[in-house]
Design a protein around this motif. Structure first.
Motif, PDB file in Angstrom:
ATOM      1  N   ALA A 409       0.821  -1.211   0.000  1.00 29.79           N
ATOM      2  CA  ALA A 409       0.000   0.000   0.000  1.00 29.79           C
ATOM      3  C   ALA A 409       0.856   1.263   0.000  1.00 29.79           C
ATOM      4  O   ALA A 409       0.338   2.356  -0.118  1.00 29.79           O
ATOM      5  CB  ALA A 409      -0.919  -0.003   1.214  1.00 29.79           C
ATOM      6  N   VAL A 431       3.591   6.209  -0.675  1.00 29.03           N
ATOM      7  CA  VAL A 431       2.389   6.762  -1.317  1.00 29.03           C
ATOM      8  C   VAL A 431       2.591   8.109  -1.981  1.00 29.03           C
ATOM      9  O   VAL A 431       2.089   8.336  -3.081  1.00 29.03           O
ATOM     10  CB  VAL A 431       1.197   6.914  -0.343  1.00 29.03           C
ATOM     11  N   ASP A 432       3.308   9.020  -1.306  1.00 24.25           N
ATOM     12  CA  ASP A 432       3.439  10.384  -1.825  1.00 24.25           C
ATOM     13  C   ASP A 432       3.999  10.419  -3.238  1.00 24.25           C
ATOM     14  O   ASP A 432       3.740  11.328  -4.003  1.00 24.25           O
ATOM     15  CB  ASP A 432       4.383  11.212  -0.934  1.00 24.25           C
ATOM     16  N   LEU A 439      -2.423   4.692  -7.142  1.00 27.35           N
ATOM     17  CA  LEU A 439      -3.090   4.781  -5.837  1.00 27.35           C
ATOM     18  C   LEU A 439      -4.518   4.269  -5.929  1.00 27.35           C
ATOM     19  O   LEU A 439      -4.995   3.538  -5.072  1.00 27.35           O
ATOM     20  CB  LEU A 439      -3.103   6.228  -5.348  1.00 27.35           C
ATOM     21  N   LEU A 453     -13.012   4.028  10.061  1.00 25.39           N
ATOM     22  CA  LEU A 453     -13.953   5.052   9.608  1.00 25.39           C
ATOM     23  C   LEU A 453     -13.886   6.230  10.577  1.00 25.39           C
ATOM     24  O   LEU A 453     -13.971   6.038  11.793  1.00 25.39           O
ATOM     25  CB  LEU A 453     -15.387   4.504   9.578  1.00 25.39           C
ATOM     26  N   ASN A 454     -13.740   7.422  10.051  1.00 23.84           N
ATOM     27  CA  ASN A 454     -13.660   8.611  10.895  1.00 23.84           C
ATOM     28  C   ASN A 454     -14.996   8.846  11.601  1.00 23.84           C
ATOM     29  O   ASN A 454     -16.025   9.008  10.947  1.00 23.84           O
ATOM     30  CB  ASN A 454     -13.310   9.819  10.024  1.00 23.84           C
ATOM     31  N   HIS A 457     -17.374  11.675  10.372  1.00 22.65           N
ATOM     32  CA  HIS A 457     -17.874  11.771   9.000  1.00 22.65           C
ATOM     33  C   HIS A 457     -19.106  10.892   8.807  1.00 22.65           C
ATOM     34  O   HIS A 457     -19.149   9.777   9.315  1.00 22.65           O
ATOM     35  CB  HIS A 457     -16.792  11.319   8.014  1.00 22.65           C
ATOM     36  N   GLU A 461     -20.161  11.123   3.393  1.00 22.19           N
ATOM     37  CA  GLU A 461     -18.853  11.785   3.290  1.00 22.19           C
ATOM     38  C   GLU A 461     -17.726  10.776   3.129  1.00 22.19           C
ATOM     39  O   GLU A 461     -16.779  11.001   2.380  1.00 22.19           O
ATOM     40  CB  GLU A 461     -18.606  12.644   4.540  1.00 22.19           C
ATOM     41  N   GLN A 465     -15.187  10.517  -0.361  1.00 15.97           N
ATOM     42  CA  GLN A 465     -13.757  10.837  -0.384  1.00 15.97           C
ATOM     43  C   GLN A 465     -13.018  10.257  -1.594  1.00 15.97           C
ATOM     44  O   GLN A 465     -12.403  10.999  -2.355  1.00 15.97           O
ATOM     45  CB  GLN A 465     -13.100  10.379   0.922  1.00 15.97           C
ATOM     46  N   PRO A 466     -13.070   8.921  -1.796  1.00 17.12           N
ATOM     47  CA  PRO A 466     -12.347   8.391  -2.973  1.00 17.12           C
ATOM     48  C   PRO A 466     -12.954   8.866  -4.288  1.00 17.12           C
ATOM     49  O   PRO A 466     -12.224   9.084  -5.252  1.00 17.12           O
ATOM     50  CB  PRO A 466     -12.479   6.872  -2.823  1.00 17.12           C
ATOM     51  N   LYS A 468     -14.307  11.758  -4.995  1.00 16.28           N
ATOM     52  CA  LYS A 468     -13.820  13.108  -5.285  1.00 16.28           C
ATOM     53  C   LYS A 468     -12.356  13.072  -5.670  1.00 16.28           C
ATOM     54  O   LYS A 468     -11.922  13.714  -6.608  1.00 16.28           O
ATOM     55  CB  LYS A 468     -13.976  13.996  -4.039  1.00 16.28           C
ATOM     56  N   LEU A 469     -11.603  12.299  -4.891  1.00 18.78           N
ATOM     57  CA  LEU A 469     -10.144  12.290  -5.063  1.00 18.78           C
ATOM     58  C   LEU A 469      -9.733  11.704  -6.412  1.00 18.78           C
ATOM     59  O   LEU A 469      -8.904  12.268  -7.112  1.00 18.78           O
ATOM     60  CB  LEU A 469      -9.517  11.491  -3.923  1.00 18.78           C
ATOM     61  N   TYR A 470     -10.332  10.583  -6.779  1.00 24.56           N
ATOM     62  CA  TYR A 470      -9.849   9.895  -7.973  1.00 24.56           C
ATOM     63  C   TYR A 470     -10.607  10.282  -9.238  1.00 24.56           C
ATOM     64  O   TYR A 470     -10.069  10.249 -10.322  1.00 24.56           O
ATOM     65  CB  TYR A 470      -9.960   8.373  -7.799  1.00 24.56           C
ATOM     66  N   ARG A 515     -16.188   1.827   0.420  1.00 28.39           N
ATOM     67  CA  ARG A 515     -15.208   2.887   0.206  1.00 28.39           C
ATOM     68  C   ARG A 515     -14.045   2.377  -0.644  1.00 28.39           C
ATOM     69  O   ARG A 515     -13.562   3.066  -1.532  1.00 28.39           O
ATOM     70  CB  ARG A 515     -14.690   3.395   1.556  1.00 28.39           C
TER      71      ARG A 515
END
Lengths: 679, 297
Positions: A409, A431-432, A439, A453-454, A457, A461, A465-466, A468-470, A515
């Protein structure tokens, strides 16, 4: 049948608490239970069914704000709830001892084991002072701890988890209690250790005649220790009988559902799941508590609460239609799932001589270019994983399973070797430095959805997250996609606005799965994804994962300490000991013979929910933190050691025709002969 | 609760969550009592200049150390000033100074702590040792030094209090950050490839802020005590201003003759501090920080 007076008598006991709104919500309802000297009773049920509350009530203990609503809990005829603190103190730890789930935490970390046992002897026995030490040695011998004199001088953290649990048992036995209450005493221990501890408990029950109440969600563990089993659901007893009656041919639909949702080593299928979840306190209507999840529920079940009836075989059952249960078709076992691999040569992930170390090399060594002396946490990992394959990584805690996942990962970088993804992408970076596409294609699902899980949220939400991000989704598109994902994991759309704390464990894990799949990944890393869940829920989660894989052609790396679960889902299995591979191959071969002596030990320790099947104990139960510097990593615990060669030379990989490989000095033919003889 | 409010509670956003937390606090006896005490004192501090029966600094030689009467409900002090009026006004400066200072303390302490928790390594360690060093300084002596060198006044008091009370906040918010960073949802966000800013803003901050809020409420009550102690020692508010600490120190020699002159500011100060403590307690429970008190199952 028993003429001696009972030790524990729970009569019509109801326990509950008052909520904010002033309603009284019951946790236990009208429990009747009797324990005679020498008996071992198992309490089983899903989490939240009241098993632990009942066990603690037997000790006269209630977690605030719980209170007794009705009934009594008697110990040798005394009502435990009417005693004052000093009377309770003299009973607890003396005549009645509790062994909690995590013995490591119940031992005092700053006190040597010997001192703690002597403390128990001083408080609860009349033994003269000069005999304390001898008795402590005797107790440690009784719990089968090797070299008791040395162990007495050790601190708890110097012992393995199994040794700590034995130490706690020895302490409890010091007072020669009449009753031992065991609350999930082996949960959280490794399989091999668990088998050892259970064997010990069984032997103790026979030798000392101590009566035991054994609380566990694990029917396999119950089967090893108990002669009587009580099944609890929603705070009431729904079924009880002898271990054979409950575990072989239960006549209550709940017990039956629980039993069939356990994956079995011999079956290699995902077992049928039991839908639904136990009702919350106060959530039971006027009918049967199990009615919403029962396949044979009829009108009467909704209207009338069934009484606890005595069957012809003198079992107790709380069901209107238990006589009809045999007419139900036998629970249908799914057929072996089809493998998803299209082409075994189409490699998605290739680990080549990967080594990972948590300790950084010292600055001086770095400058001088010296290799650090400490052996790497994980070393010499060679694995080729085909597209669409499910590979299981198994091993005890500390075997480096999760470390390998974290390297894939990108959360840590290997110190040696290469990880190649889809034949071209190099995954040796953190990862960065990875591209967004890489990713997206690798996703991870964690063991404990409570922490993955936060809590701040909502489900919407979390799933966004994924997306929106991807994919940069927004507005209506984002909402539609989130809803579709949620429906795909079989959760209703109104869950979107809920917070994780408003979901059950299984539901949370479904959200975590959704997710991961939101990214449309090629590779999903599953880190003990079912070990925090109840068996009934576990089956449903495994089923969902298998379905999703079939639809999307996903590749899974499935880490688990539970061999039966791995057997149910994996095409191939890799066995790890202290970060070194011992055996890899197609799962039917790895789970058959010949196998690496370590695999043999793991397989032997698997518990079947069947009182007639005993685990086979082969490996020594000792604490090993790092592998030996030379030779075979398993040398110190191996029961099939052949001599010096095991200590000095790294074992060679021996291959069979079908891709099955074993790293051992013993020739495969010999290994097979030895293991066949034993079986 | 009517439908509109219920929908509001279900909706999202800062105000809605604030409303939810307040509603939860008010559903607990400690929250009810605590919040009403705090609100009472704050409202009193705001409106007292308009409603006090007498001017707080007017002295009357005929009315020295008189007991309660119809005109002066709580009596008068050694300079013949009305105790009720002085008590009503006595919390104004204390509240103003401590609210601002608490806010500043939480802000700088919290931010530095989160930053340290994220950076880690030797920077974290060396700054933490510095924090420990400051923690070992008896702050009241330090404050006396500053006041005697620079002089009295809010411009000195507020930053000094904020500085000293922010130091333990650094430690605490660093620890909270460490706890949250170790959780899988942060790992999950990292593995997903979220940017650092997003992780801090969306995943970390909401979970650390709760703890900071509760900590802030607790620190506020300690700061009030500290401010009153300073006034008592003569380093907070200059006479003839009405201030609880000052009133206690001025009237303590005449306690046997006019006990109310000491008692009234003491009661006022302690009700405010009890109120803040109870509110902080209820806030912690409403935010789910105090896990031990959660209902079973």
């Amino acid at each position: 049948m028993n003429t001696t007076p009972p030790l524990i008598e729970v009569k019509d006991l109801s326990i509950g608490f008052d909520n904010h709104a002033g309603d009284t919500l019951p946790i236990l309802r009208n429990i009747d239970l009797t324990l005679y000297p020498g008996e071992t009773i198992g309490l089983v049920g899903e989490s939240g069914c009241g098993k632990s509350t009942l066990a603690l009530a037997m000790m006269g203990f209630l977690k605030p704000p719980l209170r007794v609503l009705n009934g009594v809990s008697l110990f040798k005829g005394q009502d435990m709830f009417s005693l004052n603190d000093s009377e309770l103190e003299s009973i607890r730890g003396g005549d009645l001892a509790l062994i909690p789930q995590n013995a490591g935490q119940s031992l005092t970390p700053t006190m040597r084991i010997g001192k703690q046992i002597i403390e128990a002897l001083r408080l609860h026995t009349n033994l003269p002072k000069e005999q304390w030490y001898a008795r402590a040695v005797e107790l440690l011998t009784q719990v089968r701890l090797p070299e008791p004199e040395i162990l007495l001088a050790r601190y708890p953290h110097e012992l393995s988890g199994g040794q700590q649990q034995r130490g706690a048992i020895a302490m409890a036995l010091a007072a020669e209690p009449d009753v031992l209450l065991l609350d999930e005493p082996t949960t959280g221990l490794d399989v091999t250790t668990q088998a050892h501890v259970l064997e010990l408990l069984r032997a103790l029950a026979l030798e000392t005649g101590t009566a035991m109440v054994y609380v566990s969600h694990d029917l396999g563990a119950i089967a090893q220790v108990c002669d009587q089993v009580v099944v609890m659901y929603a705070g009431e007893i729904v079924f009880s009988g002898t271990a054979n009656q409950v575990l072989k041919r239960p006549v209550h639909p709940y017990a039956r559902g629980l039993l069939s949702s356990i994956p079995r080593l011999k079956d290699a299928v995902v077992p049928p799941s039991m839908p639904g979840q136990p009702p919350a306190p106060g959530g039971v209507g006027k009918g049967c508590a199990f009615v919403d999840r029962c396949s044979m529920a009829e009108h009467r079940c909704y209207e009338e609460r069934p009484a606890l009836e005595v069957t012809a075989k003198s079992e107790l059952v709380r069901c209107h239609f238990y006589q009809k249960i045999d007419q139900l078709p036998p629970v249908e076992m799914p057929t072996r799932r089809e493998s998803n691999i299209a082409d075994q040569a189409d490699i998605l992930l290739n680990l080549d001589q990967v080594a990972i170390s948590y300790t950084k090399p010292r600055i001086l060594d770095q400058i001088l270019g010296k290799q650090s002396k400490a052996p790497a946490t994980v070393d010499r990992i060679d694995l080729k994983i085909a597209r669409g394959e499910t590979i299981g990584l198994v091993g005890e805690s500390g075997s480096g399973k999760s470390t390998i996942l974290r390297a894939i990962a990108g959360l840590i970088t290997p110190v040696n070797g290469t990880i190649k993804f889809d034949s071209s992408e190099n995954l040796n970076q953190i990862v960065d430095k990875r591209s967004k596409d890489v990713l997206r294609r690798i996703q991870m699902i964690f063991q404990n959805p409570d922490s993955s899980l936060n809590p701040r949220h909502t489900v919407a939400e979390i799933l966004a997250q994924p997306l929106k991000l991807y994919f940069g989704l927004q507005g209506q598109e984002l909402r539609d996609r989130t809803e579709a994902l949620l429906n795909r994991v079989r959760l209703r759309t109104d869950y979107l606005e809920r917070l994780p704390s408003q979901l059950s464990g299984g539901e949370k894990q479904r959200v975590a799965i959704a997710r991961a799949f939101a990214a449309a990944p090629d590779l999903v890393l599953c880190d003990e994804v079912t070990s925090a869940l109840d068996v009934s829920v576990q089956a449903a989660v495994l089923e969902l994962l298998t379905e999703l894989q079939g639809e999307r052609f996903t590749t899974y790396i499935f880490v688990s300490h539970d061999l039966s679960v791995v057997r149910a889902v994996a095409d191939r299995v890799a066995v790890l000991y202290l970060g070194r591979l011992c055996e890899t191959g197609p799962s039917e071969n790895v789970f058959g013979i010949p196998s690496h002596p370590y695999t043999e030990a793991l397989l032997g320790a698997v518990l079947e929910p069947d009182p007639d099947v005993r685990p086979k104990l082969v490996a020594e139960d000792i604490l090993e933190l790092s592998p030996p510097t030379t030779g075979c990593p398993f040398q110190r615990r191996c029961s099939r050691r052949i001599g010096k060669v095991c200590d000095q030379e790294v074992p060679p990989w021996q291959m069979t025709m079908d891709g099955h490989e074993i790293a051992c000095h013993i020739p495969l033919r010999e290994l097979r002969a030895l293991q066949e003889k034993k079986a | 609760m009517n439908m509109k409010l219920e929908n509001f509670a279900k909706s999202r956003g800062v105000f809605a969550s604030l409303y939810k937390v307040l509603a939860d606090m008010l559903s607990r006896p400690s929250g009810k009592l605590g919040l009403s005490l705090v609100c009472f004192h704050i409202i009193l501090a705001i409106i007292s200049p308009a409603i006090t029966p007498y001017d707080f600094k007017v002295m009357d030689a005929d009315l020295i150390l008189k007991g309660p009467s119809a005109l002066h409900w709580l009596g008068t002090d050694n300079l013949g000033r009305d105790i009720l009026s002085r008590t009503m006004l006595g919390g104004r400066q204390a509240l103003m100074v401590t609210i601002v200072a608490t806010f500043l303390a939480i802000a700088w302490g919290g931010m530095l702590g989160i930053l340290l928790g994220l950076i880690g390594g030797w920077i974290e360690n060396s700054i933490l040792r510095l924090v420990d060093a400051f923690l070992s300084i008896p702050w009241i002596l330090f404050l006396l030094l500053i006041v005697s060198v620079v002089g009295l006044g809010n411009a000195i008091l507020i930053p000094t209090l904020a500085f000293f009370y922010g130091i333990p906040v650094v430690r605490m918010s660093r620890a909270a950050t460490h706890d949250v960073v170790a959780l899988d949802y942060i790992t999950a966000a990292r593995a997903r490839g979220e940017s650092r800013v997003t992780i801090v803003r969306k995943e970390l901050l909401p979970n650390v802020l709760d703890i900071l809020l509760v900590e802030g409420a607790m620190r506020w009550s300690w700061m009030l005590l500290a401010f009153s102690s300073l006034s008592f020692l003569g380093f907070g508010v200059a006479p003839p201003a009405a201030d609880w600490g000052l009133m206690i120190s001025g009237s303590r020699s005449y306690m046997a003759i006019a006990p109310l002159a000491v008692l009234a500011p003491v009661v006022a100060l302690s009700t405010l501090i009890i109120g803040i403590n109870l509110s902080a307690d209820a806030l912690a429970k409403a935010l789910g920080i105090d896990r031990a008190q959660k209902a079973p199952v």
